[in-house]
Design a protein around this motif. Structure first.
Motif, PDB file in Angstrom:
ATOM      1  N   GLN A 101       0.830  -1.209   0.000  1.00 20.52           N
ATOM      2  CA  GLN A 101       0.000   0.000   0.000  1.00 20.52           C
ATOM      3  C   GLN A 101       0.865   1.260   0.000  1.00 20.52           C
ATOM      4  O   GLN A 101       0.569   2.207  -0.718  1.00 20.52           O
ATOM      5  N   ASP A 102       1.909   1.263   0.817  1.00 22.18           N
ATOM      6  CA  ASP A 102       2.793   2.432   0.888  1.00 22.18           C
ATOM      7  C   ASP A 102       3.478   2.703  -0.449  1.00 22.18           C
ATOM      8  O   ASP A 102       3.719   3.848  -0.817  1.00 22.18           O
ATOM      9  N   ALA A 103       3.775   1.637  -1.198  1.00 23.62           N
ATOM     10  CA  ALA A 103       4.428   1.780  -2.500  1.00 23.62           C
ATOM     11  C   ALA A 103       3.444   2.242  -3.577  1.00 23.62           C
ATOM     12  O   ALA A 103       3.871   2.690  -4.647  1.00 23.62           O
ATOM     13  N   ASN A 104       2.154   2.156  -3.282  1.00 17.95           N
ATOM     14  CA  ASN A 104       1.114   2.532  -4.246  1.00 17.95           C
ATOM     15  C   ASN A 104       0.064   3.410  -3.563  1.00 17.95           C
ATOM     16  O   ASN A 104      -1.105   3.033  -3.457  1.00 17.95           O
ATOM     17  N   PRO A 105       0.472   4.603  -3.090  1.00 18.82           N
ATOM     18  CA  PRO A 105      -0.431   5.438  -2.286  1.00 18.82           C
ATOM     19  C   PRO A 105      -1.681   5.904  -3.030  1.00 18.82           C
ATOM     20  O   PRO A 105      -2.684   6.214  -2.389  1.00 18.82           O
ATOM     21  N   ASN A 106      -1.653   5.946  -4.337  1.00 14.42           N
ATOM     22  CA  ASN A 106      -2.824   6.369  -5.103  1.00 14.42           C
ATOM     23  C   ASN A 106      -3.609   5.189  -5.673  1.00 14.42           C
ATOM     24  O   ASN A 106      -4.552   5.386  -6.437  1.00 14.42           O
ATOM     25  N   GLY A 107      -3.216   3.982  -5.294  1.00 12.90           N
ATOM     26  CA  GLY A 107      -3.874   2.795  -5.816  1.00 12.90           C
ATOM     27  C   GLY A 107      -5.274   2.613  -5.242  1.00 12.90           C
ATOM     28  O   GLY A 107      -5.549   2.980  -4.101  1.00 12.90           O
ATOM     29  N   ARG A 108      -6.149   2.066  -6.064  1.00 16.18           N
ATOM     30  CA  ARG A 108      -7.502   1.703  -5.616  1.00 16.18           C
ATOM     31  C   ARG A 108      -7.484   0.206  -5.323  1.00 16.18           C
ATOM     32  O   ARG A 108      -7.203  -0.606  -6.206  1.00 16.18           O
TER      33      ARG A 108
ATOM     34  N   GLY B  48      -5.415  -0.138 -13.568  1.00 17.15           N
ATOM     35  CA  GLY B  48      -4.501   0.050 -12.446  1.00 17.15           C
ATOM     36  C   GLY B  48      -5.043  -0.391 -11.100  1.00 17.15           C
ATOM     37  O   GLY B  48      -4.319  -0.338 -10.108  1.00 17.15           O
ATOM     38  N   ASP B  49      -6.304  -0.814 -11.038  1.00 14.72           N
ATOM     39  CA  ASP B  49      -6.878  -1.259  -9.759  1.00 14.72           C
ATOM     40  C   ASP B  49      -6.175  -2.507  -9.230  1.00 14.72           C
ATOM     41  O   ASP B  49      -5.653  -3.323 -10.003  1.00 14.72           O
ATOM     42  N   PHE B  50      -6.197  -2.628  -7.910  1.00  7.44           N
ATOM     43  CA  PHE B  50      -5.609  -3.767  -7.213  1.00  7.44           C
ATOM     44  C   PHE B  50      -6.730  -4.650  -6.663  1.00  7.44           C
ATOM     45  O   PHE B  50      -7.627  -4.157  -5.979  1.00  7.44           O
ATOM     46  N   PHE B  51      -6.659  -5.953  -6.936  1.00  9.08           N
ATOM     47  CA  PHE B  51      -7.628  -6.921  -6.432  1.00  9.08           C
ATOM     48  C   PHE B  51      -6.908  -7.800  -5.421  1.00  9.08           C
ATOM     49  O   PHE B  51      -5.964  -8.514  -5.766  1.00  9.08           O
ATOM     50  N   VAL B  52      -7.354  -7.728  -4.176  1.00  9.79           N
ATOM     51  CA  VAL B  52      -6.641  -8.350  -3.060  1.00  9.79           C
ATOM     52  C   VAL B  52      -7.368  -9.617  -2.617  1.00  9.79           C
ATOM     53  O   VAL B  52      -8.564  -9.589  -2.326  1.00  9.79           O
ATOM     54  N   PHE B  53      -6.616 -10.705  -2.514  1.00 16.19           N
ATOM     55  CA  PHE B  53      -7.139 -12.001  -2.105  1.00 16.19           C
ATOM     56  C   PHE B  53      -6.335 -12.522  -0.918  1.00 16.19           C
ATOM     57  O   PHE B  53      -5.122 -12.343  -0.858  1.00 16.19           O
ATOM     58  N   GLY B  54      -7.010 -13.184  -0.002  1.00 18.50           N
ATOM     59  CA  GLY B  54      -6.352 -13.734   1.176  1.00 18.50           C
ATOM     60  C   GLY B  54      -5.908 -15.171   0.981  1.00 18.50           C
ATOM     61  O   GLY B  54      -6.108 -15.766  -0.073  1.00 18.50           O
ATOM     62  N   LYS B  55      -5.335 -15.706   2.031  1.00 26.20           N
ATOM     63  CA  LYS B  55      -4.855 -17.085   1.972  1.00 26.20           C
ATOM     64  C   LYS B  55      -6.024 -18.054   1.835  1.00 26.20           C
ATOM     65  O   LYS B  55      -7.148 -17.759   2.258  1.00 26.20           O
ATOM     66  N   GLU B  56      -5.750 -19.188   1.251  1.00 24.63           N
ATOM     67  CA  GLU B  56      -6.788 -20.154   0.928  1.00 24.63           C
ATOM     68  C   GLU B  56      -7.565 -20.655   2.134  1.00 24.63           C
ATOM     69  O   GLU B  56      -8.780 -20.853   2.055  1.00 24.63           O
ATOM     70  N   THR B  57      -6.916 -20.857   3.265  1.00 21.58           N
ATOM     71  CA  THR B  57      -7.595 -21.452   4.420  1.00 21.58           C
ATOM     72  C   THR B  57      -8.355 -20.459   5.279  1.00 21.58           C
ATOM     73  O   THR B  57      -9.294 -20.837   5.972  1.00 21.58           O
ATOM     74  N   LYS B  58      -7.986 -19.171   5.233  1.00 20.86           N
ATOM     75  CA  LYS B  58      -8.605 -18.201   6.137  1.00 20.86           C
ATOM     76  C   LYS B  58      -9.114 -16.946   5.464  1.00 20.86           C
ATOM     77  O   LYS B  58      -9.816 -16.151   6.083  1.00 20.86           O
ATOM     78  N   GLY B  59      -8.740 -16.721   4.224  1.00 19.36           N
ATOM     79  CA  GLY B  59      -9.122 -15.478   3.570  1.00 19.36           C
ATOM     80  C   GLY B  59      -8.322 -14.303   4.108  1.00 19.36           C
ATOM     81  O   GLY B  59      -7.253 -14.465   4.684  1.00 19.36           O
TER      82      GLY B  59
END
Length: 154
Positions: A68-75, A95-106
């Motif tokens: 996040q710090d490396a991409n302060p204007n990222g959505r 340029g949007d970022f799609f964030v996914f968690g770990k398989e067992t816990k999200g």
């Protein structure tokens, strides 16, 4: 056009390899947030990505905050079975970022709580807890590409 797929602490190398292949096919960038549940030289990871690894832009991060710090204007959009909005309710931009968690816990609950307005889910019947991580990433990145008139999607 470049979207970003972010995997926070992925655990299964084949999923990450499949997502890398999706990134190669779509031009999406892959971000892997440590700790990883596998070694990056894992043969399952390499096999799932086939011979497309050279076409994947991969970045490694020691924490999600570092990304996040490396991409302060990222959505940033967060995929979670605990979200109330469906992924098709959002209008995605290059340029949007799609964030996914770990398989067992999200994703961690505190990350979801802090970003409720940009959390999204896939509709499913009540008989299934979640979709496979690589399928979820592909569904969302292709919806973003469709919305942004990716060549061949007319």
């Amino acid at each position: 056009m470049a979207f970003h797929i972010v995997l926070v602490e992925p655990e299964i190398p084949a999923n990450t390899g499949n997502i890398a292949r999706t990134c190669a096919a779509t031009g999406a960038h892959l971000h892997l947030v440590r700790p990883l549940g596998f070694q990056t030289d894992d043969r399952t990871l390499k096999r799932a990505g086939l011979d497309y690894w050279h076409a994947v832009h991969v970045e490694y991060h020691d924490s999600f905050k570092e990304l996040q710090d490396a991409n302060p204007n990222g959505r940033f959009f967060y995929a979670s079975t605990r979200a109330t909005k469906v992924y098709t309710e959002f209008e995605f931009q290059d340029g949007d970022f799609f964030v996914f968690g770990k398989e067992t816990k999200g994703l961690p609950q505190e990350l979801i709580d802090a970003n409720l307005e940009t959390c999204m889910r896939m509709p499913m019947t009540g008989d299934v807890r979640s979709l496979n991580l690589s399928n979820s990433a592909a569904i969302i990145v292709y919806e973003a590409l469709r919305q942004n008139k990716f060549p061949g999607m007319d």
